[in-house]
Structure formats: structure tokens, C-alpha cells
Motif scaffolding. Structure first.
Motif: not given
Ligand SMILES: [Zn+2]
Length: 423
Positions: A314-330
Motif C-alpha cells: 500500500v499504496a502502490g496497491s489499493h488493497r491492504l489485505d494480503i488475501m487480495s495479494s495471494i489471488s493477485g500472485c496466482c
């Protein structure tokens, strides 16, 4: 303190390849540490009070290896720019306002509540260059009961005038920050935070390297995020072949103690160097896409056994939750595979591992339910099951992660202690 017994349905990754699932099992915790995870409660623990989460899912708390507390209030803004113009136009002007205690306090409290809501139990966090408000961030973080590292940012070149320190001020304030935070809290520690090579002069980097050695400190920074940034580093340091080697030259690559975020455009030489030096790389998939930075060659890094975790950035990313980054990673690994068929896409268990035990290694024995690990966990409320469509624990976790529905996180524990929402 008697042991704490937690009953429920556990899922975690002891290794990246497989989910370990334990239905109706007991987690025995002693002094905040996992003693055992067992199907039957041993006799000596019978009669002790049990926290009953038999209808729920229990997973390790998320570890965020790279985020910026002051930027949380800027989530979702400015993604029509790439990194360098984005910093100049949006981020540096925002961070310059953190000289104001009242402004900073409001923003930092909001950040902490959001971090708690997200189920992140450990995080490595950038403050700003300002001493007073970064100390305030440290105090608020320590008070929250969450765990992590807090850094006062160092930046003495190539910023806007309102957000530039002199080298002397930067070093003096770093020493003051350390004197007020080192050894003060079991769960929250200071971390040296040179913003990135373009922000820090040779003299500043050299002295920070010495300070790191003197106090045996961890370090966090950025590397190879964006092509224009990589070219700029080459221009600033023509005497050094690569971005990573600039950090190496100034003593900032500390084995198992340095986090470098992004690491998208590493050369072969850098990949070898960072593997040898045991440097943690923070994969920040959402920010990498928002800022048009690129896609990290994650499978190649995993094949090399590099130390890896996930950062919300954050805030290059719009989501602080890591779940969103997990799906983004996949998802990004899938995209990368289209043009790099030798790089097999990462699986959900691999991405989950990075977000828990992988990144957790930076914080100690964190991110798993194996014996000896810190008892950091989340209790996730499950939706009422359709009897016509029963789901396995793994399927339930997958749906929860992809939903990124933080309202389903009912409880958060760090080292066996329940954490209330920061005020
Ligand atoms: Zn960052």
C-alpha cells in the motif's frame, strides 16, 4: 499461565506444495507458542478451558513483508502514473504532511485499524522520514498487540524539498529513533529504511551500513521495481553494474535481515547474489500491476530457493489485505506463464505459504501451526454449508481467500493473545 487449548478446523502450509488440513483438532499453546496440534487432546490437558471454534476455519495470521503506513489514506489514487512520476506527484507531497502530529495520528490510527481488520498479524512497515511521527507510529503499533518492524525512512536526495533531509539530520534522527525503540517491545522492533537507491546518497548508505552492523539491525528497501527506475540507478551509480550491487557496496545486504521489495528486473548476477546473501524478496503483485511496473518471475525465484514473502505495498496497491495479494500472485503467475512456458504457474498453496510461513520467517518462527511456532492465528467464520454441495477445508479456504472478505475474520491472535481492534 496454563496452556491455552483451541478447538477447530485448521489449515496451513508446512511446505509450499501442500495444505495440511486438520478437522476437529486441538491446538495446544503454551506461553504463546504452539506446543502441538493434535486430533485427540492428551490426558494432561483434559479439564482445561477450551476455545471452541468447531464450526470455523483456523489459519495462520497473514504476514505483510512490505507496506507503507502513511500511504494507506492514498489507496486507489494515481494509478495513471508509473513509479517515479507517481512518487513525485502523489506520494512525496502526501508524506511531507507527516511532519504534522495531528494529521499523522489520524492516518496512522486508520492504517492500524485496517491492518487489524485485514487479518495481518505481522508486518514490515515504512513510516516517513519524520522522527516524531514515526515514533508515534511505533508506539501505536506496539500498543496494538500486532507484531512487526517499523522504519523511519531515510531520504537525502532526489525528492521534493519538503520531503528531503540533510544527510546529518537523517543519521541523527535514525540514531534517535533507535535509542527510543530498540529492545522496547517483544513484538515490534525498528528496521533501517533507506527508501531506495535514488533517494539516498553514497554517504548516507555507507553510514546506514555501519549502523546496521553496529546494532545488528534488519533493513528494508526497494529494488528493481520499474524499468525507468533501474535505468536511473545505473545513471546515478555508473561505477556499479547492477541495482542490487549498490546495496551490496554499502553493506546493506545483510543475510536473512534485509527485505527488498518488488525485484522484478533482476539480472542473473543479481539473482545469484541475492540468493547467496539470503535476502528476503517481497513480492508485491497488486502494486506491480497498478503502477505498470511488471510481473515478477516468481517461479524462477522459487526454483532457486530464494527467501520470498508477500507485500501489500500500500499504496502502490489499493488493497491492504494480503488475501487480495495471494489471488493477485496466482493470477499474475498465470499471465507470466503465457509468455514463459518454462515458468509453471504458482499454486494456491504456494502463494498461501509465501503469505504465511515464507514471509513469516523474517519475523522468527511465524506462519505455521508446527510445534515451536508463535501461535498467530485467525478464526474465519464459515458460511452455512449447502448439504447438497459439501466442500473440503481446502475448498473453503480457497473461496475465502478469493473472496477477500475481511468481515469473515472473527478473531485474531498473536502469540496466543487475542488482539482487539485498535482505537
Ligand atoms: Zn514500497
Amino acid at each position: 499461565m496454563p496452556p491455552l487449548i483451541v478447538f477447530g478446523n485448521f489449515i496451513f502450509t508446512a511446505d509450499p506444495q501442500t495444505f495440511v488440513c486438520k478437522e476437529h483438532a486441538y491446538l495446544v499453546i503454551e506461553n504463546g507458542i504452539v506446543l502441538q496440534l493434535v486430533d485427540e487432546l492428551p490426558e494432561r490437558f483434559l479439564g482445561l478451558p477450551v476455545l471452541d471454534y468447531s464450526k470455523d476455519l483456523i489459519i495462520p495470521g497473514f504476514c505483510d513483508l512490505h507496506t507503507h503506513a502513511p500511504q494507506y489514506v492514498q489507496c486507489g489514487l494515481g494509478y495513471d502514473e508509473e513509479l517515479i512520476p507517481w512518487l513525485m506527484k502523489y506520494t512525496f507531497p502526501l508524506e511531507s504532511r507527516f511532519s504534522d502530529l495531528e494529521f499523522a495520528e489520524g492516518c496512522y490510527r486508520e492504517f492500524l485499524r485496517a491492518l487489524w481488520r485485514s487479518g495481518t498479524t505481522r508486518a514490515s512497515v515504512f513510516g516517513t522520514m519524520h522522527l516524531d511521527t514515526t515514533l508515534m507510529l511505533y508506539d501505536l503499533f506496539a500498543h496494538s498487540g500486532l507484531g512487526g518492524f517499523i522504519g523511519k525512512v531515510n531520504m537525502d536526495r532526489n525528492s521534493i524539498p519538503e520531503l528531503t533531509e540533510t544527510t546529518e539530520d537523517s543519521l541523527r534522527d535514525t540514531e534517535k529513533f533507535l535509542s527510543r525503540t530498540l529492545g522496547r517491545n517483544d513484538l515490534v522492533a525498528p528496521i533501517l529504511t533507506p527508501r531506495f537507491v535514488p533517494s539516498t546518497t553514497r554517504e548516507l548508505m555507507r553510514e546506514l551500513g555501519h549502523i546496521a552492523d553496529t546494532y545488528n539491525l534488519p533493513i528494508q528497501s526497494h529494488v528493481s521495481e520499474n524499468r525507468a527506475e533501474v535505468a536511473w540507478v545505473r545513471e546515478l551509480h555508473p561505477e556499479i553494474e547492477t541495482f542490487s550491487e549498490v546495496y551490496e557496496a554499502y553493506g546493506l545486504l545483510r543475510p536473512e535481515k534485509t527485505i527488498l521489495a518488488h525485484a522484478i528486473y533482476l539480472t542473473e548476477k543479481e539473482r545469484v547474489l541475492l540468493t547467496e546473501r539470503k535476502i528476503f524478496l517481497a513480492h508485491c503483485p497488486l502494486s506491480n500491476i497498478n503502477m505498470r511496473s511488471g510481473i515478477m518471475p516468481l517461479r524462477d525465484y522459487m526454483n532457486r530457493d530464494m527467501r520470498l514473502g508477500i507485500g501489500s505495498d500500500v499504496a502502490g496497491s489499493h488493497r491492504l489485505d494480503i488475501m487480495s495479494s495471494i489471488s493477485g500472485c496466482c493470477q499474475q503467475s498465470n499471465l507470466r506463464f503465457l509468455d514463459h512456458q518454462e515458468e509453471i504457474p504458482v499454486t494456491l498453496s504456494e502463494a498461501f505459504y509465501l503469505a504465511t510461513k515464507g514471509g513469516g520467517k523474517f519475523f522468527g518462527r511465524v506462519g505455521s501451526f508446527e510445534t515451536g511456532y508463535d501461535a498467530d492465528f485467525l478464526v474465519i467464520g464459515l458460511e452455512k454449508e449447502n448439504p447438497m454441495l459439501p466442500r473440503t477445508l481446502e475448498e473453503k479456504l480457497s473461496q475465502f481467500l478469493y473472496s477477500a472478505d475481511t468481515s469473515r475474520i472473527m478473531k485474531r491472535f498473536v502469540r496466543g493473545r487475542e488482539i482487539a481492534c485498535p482505537t
